[in-house]
Design an enzyme around this catalytic site. Structure first.
Site, PDB file in Angstrom:
ATOM      1  CG  HIS A  39     -32.130 -27.861 -27.658  1.00  0.00           C
ATOM      2  ND1 HIS A  39     -31.482 -27.219 -28.826  1.00  0.00           N
ATOM      3  CD2 HIS A  39     -31.061 -28.543 -27.048  1.00  0.00           C
ATOM      4  CE1 HIS A  39     -30.196 -27.570 -28.698  1.00  0.00           C
ATOM      5  NE2 HIS A  39     -29.883 -28.429 -27.473  1.00  0.00           N
ATOM      6  CG  HIS A  45     -35.884 -26.124 -31.499  1.00  0.00           C
ATOM      7  ND1 HIS A  45     -35.420 -27.355 -31.221  1.00  0.00           N
ATOM      8  CD2 HIS A  45     -34.786 -25.398 -31.002  1.00  0.00           C
ATOM      9  CE1 HIS A  45     -34.415 -27.431 -30.936  1.00  0.00           C
ATOM     10  NE2 HIS A  45     -33.781 -26.258 -30.686  1.00  0.00           N
ATOM     11  CG  MET A  67     -26.133 -29.792 -30.934  1.00  0.00           C
ATOM     12  SD  MET A  67     -27.760 -28.416 -30.988  1.00  0.00           S
ATOM     13  CE  MET A  67     -27.029 -27.010 -31.409  1.00  0.00           C
ATOM     14  CB  SER A 114     -30.842 -16.490 -38.297  1.00  0.00           C
ATOM     15  OG  SER A 114     -30.007 -17.794 -38.019  1.00  0.00           O
ATOM     16  N   GLY A 161     -25.541 -22.725 -28.265  1.00  0.00           N
ATOM     17  CA  GLY A 161     -25.534 -21.436 -27.029  1.00  0.00           C
ATOM     18  C   GLY A 161     -26.091 -20.187 -28.065  1.00  0.00           C
ATOM     19  CG  PHE A 162     -24.347 -17.549 -29.133  1.00  0.00           C
ATOM     20  CD1 PHE A 162     -24.765 -16.666 -28.290  1.00  0.00           C
ATOM     21  CD2 PHE A 162     -23.443 -18.633 -28.536  1.00  0.00           C
ATOM     22  CE1 PHE A 162     -24.327 -16.171 -27.066  1.00  0.00           C
ATOM     23  CE2 PHE A 162     -22.605 -18.190 -27.370  1.00  0.00           C
ATOM     24  CZ  PHE A 162     -23.055 -17.053 -26.672  1.00  0.00           C
ATOM     25  N   GLY A 163     -27.831 -18.354 -31.907  1.00  0.00           N
ATOM     26  CA  GLY A 163     -28.456 -18.503 -33.257  1.00  0.00           C
ATOM     27  C   GLY A 163     -27.367 -17.824 -34.139  1.00  0.00           C
ATOM     28  N   GLY A 164     -27.806 -18.181 -35.618  1.00  0.00           N
ATOM     29  CA  GLY A 164     -27.004 -17.596 -36.357  1.00  0.00           C
ATOM     30  C   GLY A 164     -25.418 -17.749 -36.898  1.00  0.00           C
ATOM     31  CG  ASP A 206     -30.696 -26.857 -32.870  1.00  0.00           C
ATOM     32  OD1 ASP A 206     -30.973 -25.748 -33.530  1.00  0.00           O
ATOM     33  OD2 ASP A 206     -30.869 -26.803 -31.780  1.00  0.00           O
ATOM     34  N   GLY A 207     -29.005 -26.168 -36.064  1.00  0.00           N
ATOM     35  CA  GLY A 207     -27.638 -25.152 -36.269  1.00  0.00           C
ATOM     36  C   GLY A 207     -27.161 -24.933 -37.721  1.00  0.00           C
ATOM     37  N   GLY A 208     -27.597 -23.557 -38.095  1.00  0.00           N
ATOM     38  CA  GLY A 208     -26.995 -23.025 -39.238  1.00  0.00           C
ATOM     39  C   GLY A 208     -27.898 -23.930 -40.440  1.00  0.00           C
TER      40      GLY A 208
HETATM   41  C1  DX5 Z   1     -28.457 -23.180 -30.693  1.00  0.00           C
HETATM   42  C2  DX5 Z   1     -29.658 -23.394 -30.603  1.00  0.00           C
HETATM   43  C3  DX5 Z   1     -30.523 -23.527 -31.893  1.00  0.00           C
HETATM   44  C4  DX5 Z   1     -30.513 -22.229 -32.550  1.00  0.00           C
HETATM   45  C5  DX5 Z   1     -30.520 -22.399 -34.113  1.00  0.00           C
HETATM   46  O1  DX5 Z   1     -27.733 -23.421 -29.414  1.00  0.00           O
HETATM   47  O2  DX5 Z   1     -29.961 -24.746 -30.105  1.00  0.00           O
HETATM   48  O3  DX5 Z   1     -31.829 -23.997 -31.958  1.00  0.00           O
HETATM   49  O4  DX5 Z   1     -31.819 -21.444 -32.580  1.00  0.00           O
HETATM   50  O5  DX5 Z   1     -30.429 -21.031 -34.812  1.00  0.00           O
HETATM   51  P1  DX5 Z   1     -29.956 -20.577 -36.273  1.00  0.00           P
HETATM   52  O6  DX5 Z   1     -31.032 -21.583 -36.865  1.00  0.00           O
HETATM   53  O7  DX5 Z   1     -29.886 -19.706 -36.475  1.00  0.00           O
HETATM   54  O8  DX5 Z   1     -28.566 -21.567 -36.507  1.00  0.00           O
HETATM   55 ZN    ZN Z   2     -31.833 -25.808 -30.259  1.00  0.00          ZN
END
Ligand code: DX5
Ligand code: ZN
Length: 219
Positions: A68, A35, A139, A200, A144-147, A177-179
């Site tokens: 994405h 991804h 989503m 993460s 916008g961010f991981g973790g 996607d997400g968490g």
């Molecule tokens: C966030 C991204 C995700 C992100 C998920 O905007 O689209 O793909 O990498 O990160 P985690 O799995 O850490 O929530």
């Molecule tokens: Zn993504």
């Protein structure tokens, strides 16, 4: 019903100084897709990478590149990502004025087309383009961010989309996607998800193979 669960590690959480190596590492650890989160600092409040990095990664893995796009407008860049070697191109309905046309464009480029729904974006925004989608992504964080923390209010949305997909009789992946972690994946799979992105929860751990296996088959 037992579904074949695919895991798509998100390179966003990898070591950006070693992207090729990190791509190969998750392939060897049993990942199904890679991804790739493309962010422009405008559609989302973060900036990552563009088609040049996708192209540079292509020779490093045989995994399908699951791109994405979190960029607005998305239309001027679809061709560039296709040429760079993306296998899937997923877009948000909010990233262009004509979702149907953008999906037609992605398919005309010979790529699988995805629609991504933000937490506040309704299921209805994808219902009239189901004939053009190969992937629907929900989503479970704001993009916008991981973790970030998992948004559990999206579980009924996943269940609704599972019903809508089954009613089409088409082969459409229902991706999250997400968490996503070994703790949240069970509820997602039970709600009908069949493809899980994890940043993460894979790259932030020492043993990628164990983490991928734990997300795929939660205890
Ligand atoms: C966030 C991204 C995700 C992100 C998920 O905007 O689209 O793909 O990498 O990160 P985690 O799995 O850490 O929530
Ligand atoms: Zn993504």
């Amino acid at each position: 019903m037992t579904r074949n669960i695919l895991i798509a590690p998100s390179l966003l959480a990898a070591d950006f100084a070693r992207l090729g190596e990190e791509a190969r590492a998750v392939e060897n650890a049993g990942a199904d897709w890679l991804h790739l989160d493309v962010m422009d600092g405008h559609f989302v409040p973060n900036i990552t990478f563009g088609p040049l990095v996708v192209k540079a990664l292509r020779p490093h893995t045989r995994l399908p590149l699951d791109v994405h796009l979190m960029i607005g407008p998305c239309d001027p860049y679809l061709e560039a990502f296709a040429e760079a070697g993306a296998d899937h191109i997923a877009i948000h309905p909010e990233s262009g004025p004509h979702l149907h046309r953008s999906l037609q464009k992605i398919r005309s480029l010979g790529k699988k087309a995805g629609v991504v729904l933000n937490p506040a974006t309704p299921v209805e925004s994808v219902l009239w383009v189901l004939d053009l989608v190969d992937i629907i992504m929900v989503m479970t964080v704001n993009p916008g961010f991981g973790g970030q923390a998992f948004i559990a209010s999206q579980l009924p949305k996943v269940a609704q989309l599972r019903q809508a997909i089954d009613a089409t009789g088409r082969d459409i992946r229902l991706q999250i996607d997400g968490g996503v972690t070994p703790k949240t994946s069970r509820a997602l799979i039970e709600a009908g998800a069949d493809t899980l992105v994890a940043g993460s929860a894979v790259y932030g751990t020492p043993d990628y193979a164990a983490s991928i296996a734990a997300i795929r088959s939660p205890a």
